[in-house]
Write a protein that holds these residues in place. Structure first.
Motif, PDB file in Angstrom:
ATOM      1  N   LEU A 273      24.701 -67.241 -20.351  1.00 11.51           N
ATOM      2  CA  LEU A 273      24.033 -66.598 -21.479  1.00 11.51           C
ATOM      3  C   LEU A 273      22.690 -66.020 -21.059  1.00 11.51           C
ATOM      4  N   ARG A 274      21.898 -66.814 -20.387  1.00 14.83           N
ATOM      5  CA  ARG A 274      20.557 -66.370 -20.009  1.00 14.83           C
ATOM      6  C   ARG A 274      20.594 -65.216 -19.019  1.00 14.83           C
ATOM      7  N   MET A 275      21.555 -65.249 -18.093  1.00 22.31           N
ATOM      8  CA  MET A 275      21.671 -64.150 -17.140  1.00 22.31           C
ATOM      9  C   MET A 275      22.032 -62.846 -17.844  1.00 22.31           C
ATOM     10  N   SER A 276      22.893 -62.919 -18.851  1.00 21.33           N
ATOM     11  CA  SER A 276      23.243 -61.702 -19.599  1.00 21.33           C
ATOM     12  C   SER A 276      22.037 -61.155 -20.346  1.00 21.33           C
ATOM     13  N   LEU A 277      21.238 -62.054 -20.920  1.00 20.19           N
ATOM     14  CA  LEU A 277      20.043 -61.597 -21.631  1.00 20.19           C
ATOM     15  C   LEU A 277      19.027 -60.979 -20.669  1.00 20.19           C
ATOM     16  N   VAL A 278      18.902 -61.549 -19.480  1.00 21.05           N
ATOM     17  CA  VAL A 278      18.004 -60.975 -18.474  1.00 21.05           C
ATOM     18  C   VAL A 278      18.495 -59.583 -18.071  1.00 21.05           C
ATOM     19  N   ARG A 279      19.806 -59.454 -17.825  1.00 24.38           N
ATOM     20  CA  ARG A 279      20.343 -58.136 -17.447  1.00 24.38           C
ATOM     21  C   ARG A 279      20.191 -57.136 -18.581  1.00 24.38           C
ATOM     22  N   MET A 280      20.363 -57.592 -19.823  1.00 25.85           N
ATOM     23  CA  MET A 280      20.161 -56.703 -20.968  1.00 25.85           C
ATOM     24  C   MET A 280      18.713 -56.231 -21.024  1.00 25.85           C
TER      25      MET A 280
ATOM     26  N   VAL B 146      28.175 -59.566 -24.212  1.00 27.66           N
ATOM     27  CA  VAL B 146      28.498 -60.782 -23.465  1.00 27.66           C
ATOM     28  C   VAL B 146      27.655 -61.946 -23.993  1.00 27.66           C
ATOM     29  N   ALA B 147      26.366 -61.697 -24.180  1.00 23.03           N
ATOM     30  CA  ALA B 147      25.495 -62.745 -24.706  1.00 23.03           C
ATOM     31  C   ALA B 147      25.953 -63.193 -26.084  1.00 23.03           C
TER      32      ALA B 147
ATOM     33  N   ARG C 210      39.948 -62.156 -21.183  1.00 21.33           N
ATOM     34  CA  ARG C 210      40.926 -61.120 -21.551  1.00 21.33           C
ATOM     35  C   ARG C 210      40.294 -60.086 -22.485  1.00 21.33           C
ATOM     36  N   TYR C 211      39.427 -60.561 -23.367  1.00 24.99           N
ATOM     37  CA  TYR C 211      38.757 -59.647 -24.296  1.00 24.99           C
ATOM     38  C   TYR C 211      37.915 -58.625 -23.532  1.00 24.99           C
ATOM     39  N   PHE C 212      37.106 -59.101 -22.594  1.00 27.86           N
ATOM     40  CA  PHE C 212      36.249 -58.173 -21.859  1.00 27.86           C
ATOM     41  C   PHE C 212      37.051 -57.317 -20.883  1.00 27.86           C
ATOM     42  N   ALA C 213      38.148 -57.841 -20.380  1.00 27.52           N
ATOM     43  CA  ALA C 213      39.029 -57.006 -19.560  1.00 27.52           C
ATOM     44  C   ALA C 213      39.593 -55.858 -20.394  1.00 27.52           C
ATOM     45  N   SER C 214      39.983 -56.152 -21.625  1.00 27.48           N
ATOM     46  CA  SER C 214      40.534 -55.102 -22.492  1.00 27.48           C
ATOM     47  C   SER C 214      39.472 -54.068 -22.840  1.00 27.48           C
ATOM     48  N   ARG C 215      38.231 -54.520 -23.007  1.00 27.86           N
ATOM     49  CA  ARG C 215      37.134 -53.590 -23.286  1.00 27.86           C
ATOM     50  C   ARG C 215      36.909 -52.668 -22.085  1.00 27.86           C
ATOM     51  N   ALA C 216      36.922 -53.239 -20.889  1.00 27.62           N
ATOM     52  CA  ALA C 216      36.721 -52.429 -19.685  1.00 27.62           C
ATOM     53  C   ALA C 216      37.865 -51.435 -19.500  1.00 27.62           C
TER      54      ALA C 216
ATOM     55  N   ARG D 199      30.926 -58.169 -31.949  1.00 30.90           N
ATOM     56  CA  ARG D 199      30.291 -56.855 -31.889  1.00 30.90           C
ATOM     57  C   ARG D 199      29.153 -56.736 -32.904  1.00 30.90           C
ATOM     58  N   THR D 200      29.290 -57.418 -34.036  1.00 23.86           N
ATOM     59  CA  THR D 200      28.186 -57.444 -34.996  1.00 23.86           C
ATOM     60  C   THR D 200      26.990 -58.179 -34.402  1.00 23.86           C
ATOM     61  N   ALA D 201      27.244 -59.329 -33.776  1.00 22.70           N
ATOM     62  CA  ALA D 201      26.163 -60.098 -33.148  1.00 22.70           C
ATOM     63  C   ALA D 201      25.568 -59.341 -31.964  1.00 22.70           C
ATOM     64  N   ARG D 202      26.394 -58.546 -31.271  1.00 22.60           N
ATOM     65  CA  ARG D 202      25.899 -57.725 -30.160  1.00 22.60           C
ATOM     66  C   ARG D 202      24.798 -56.786 -30.634  1.00 22.60           C
ATOM     67  N   ASP D 203      25.035 -56.122 -31.753  1.00 23.34           N
ATOM     68  CA  ASP D 203      24.050 -55.181 -32.266  1.00 23.34           C
ATOM     69  C   ASP D 203      22.749 -55.892 -32.626  1.00 23.34           C
ATOM     70  N   GLU D 204      22.871 -57.121 -33.130  1.00 20.89           N
ATOM     71  CA  GLU D 204      21.675 -57.891 -33.467  1.00 20.89           C
ATOM     72  C   GLU D 204      20.894 -58.244 -32.206  1.00 20.89           C
TER      73      GLU D 204
END
Length: 302
Positions: A130-137, A162-163, A220-226, A177-182
């Motif tokens: 989680l923290r690594m994704s937030l750092v990359r974001m 991802v976060a 699988r979810y993120f694979a489908s997104r990619a 996806r709603t939480a992503r926007d937040e």
């Protein structure tokens, strides 16, 4: 329809839930108007036996999450539900959605399972992911402000997703996806919320409990997104890409890293080798999630 969509559309409220005899109003049973779920499972009635609301079954009520209590379901098809927020509800079973069954339909797990004997993922590993994704974001948003490149905006969007996926043990794709926007809004360099992306604040962030099944769902979810975005990008010569296409390329990068990381059980370590294999399969036009993930980790294929 997901829970997030249900709330936006506005569901019809019904009478207050029944309270069992001997339980005072305002006591252990919740006493507010309850909303019916708008999520439906195809063939639910035909498959009723599979979703028998046994004690411990995770359910969504249209208002919030809970688990079926030890009382289970009675002969009149009423279910006693322990709410995550505290208290209980007493409802007909057709007002409940078995959540794992819903996720099996909208967010199935990849068939690749690197460690079938393990069901729970170490919390420290999930927190680190989680923290690594937030750092990359945060870093991608800084790059956007410096360069104006939409590629970095795509990375930021992907990492925010991802976060968001790691912040809930229950979220379905639309909830994520709603939480992503937040999360992405935290990157705006205005207001006090921006401080939530400071290094000190990120270190305090904690992921929701992560099971190996949930990790396989997310893989699988993120694979489908990619795959979805790569299919679009592969149909356009790169010289003709517009700003929105470069943003998609950035998101593909983040989604691919996430798909590999979740498939690997978010173990600490360098996933670069497998990420390159995953990306090569996408570029070759492979569009089956299980095949992409399976061959990414199958050394006999390379």
């Amino acid at each position: 329809m997901s829970a997030a969509a249900a709330h936006r559309k506005g569901m019809t409220t019904t009478a207050k839930p029944r309270v069992q005899p001997g339980v005072p109003a305002g006591g252990e049973f919740t006493a507010y108007a309850h909303q019916d779920p708008s999520i439906t499972l195809a063939g639910f009635k035909a498959a009723e036996k599979a979703f028998s609301f046994r004690p411990g079954t995770r359910v969504f009520t249209g208002h919030e999450f809970g688990t079926v209590s030890e009382a289970g379901r009675d002969k009149n098809r009423n279910v006693t539900l322990n709410l995550d927020s505290g208290g209980q509800l007493f409802l007909k079973d057709d007002r409940l959605v078995p959540w794992d069954a819903h996720l099996d339909r909208v967010m199935p797990a990849t068939s690749y399972d690197p460690d079938p004997e393990t069901t729970e993922i170490d919390k420290d590993h999930a927190d680190r992911a989680l923290r690594m994704s937030l750092v990359r974001m945060r870093n991608a948003l800084d790059s956007v402000s410096r360069t104006g490149s939409t590629y970095y905006h795509g990375i930021a969007l992907g990492e925010a997703e991802v976060a968001a996926s790691l912040m809930s043990a229950d979220a379905d794709p639309e909830m994520i996806r709603t939480a992503r926007d937040e999360q992405l809004m935290l990157g705006l360099p205005v207001g006090p919320d921006h401080e939530e992306l400071s290094p000190t604040a990120i270190k305090k962030r904690s992921a929701a409990p992560l099971t190996s099944l949930r990790a396989r769902r997310l893989s699988r979810y993120f694979a489908s997104r990619a795959i979805e975005l790569q299919d679009h990008l592969g149909s356009i010569p790169q010289n003709d890409w517009e700003d929105s296409d470069w943003a998609k390329q950035g998101a593909v990068h983040s989604y691919s890293k996430a798909a590999v990381n979740f498939a690997n059980g978010v173990r600490p370590g360098d996933n670069q080798y497998h990420e390159e294999r995953f990306t090569r399969l996408l570029l070759e036009g492979e569009n089956n999630e299980d095949t992409v993930i399976g061959e990414t980790f199958d050394d006999t294929q390379w």
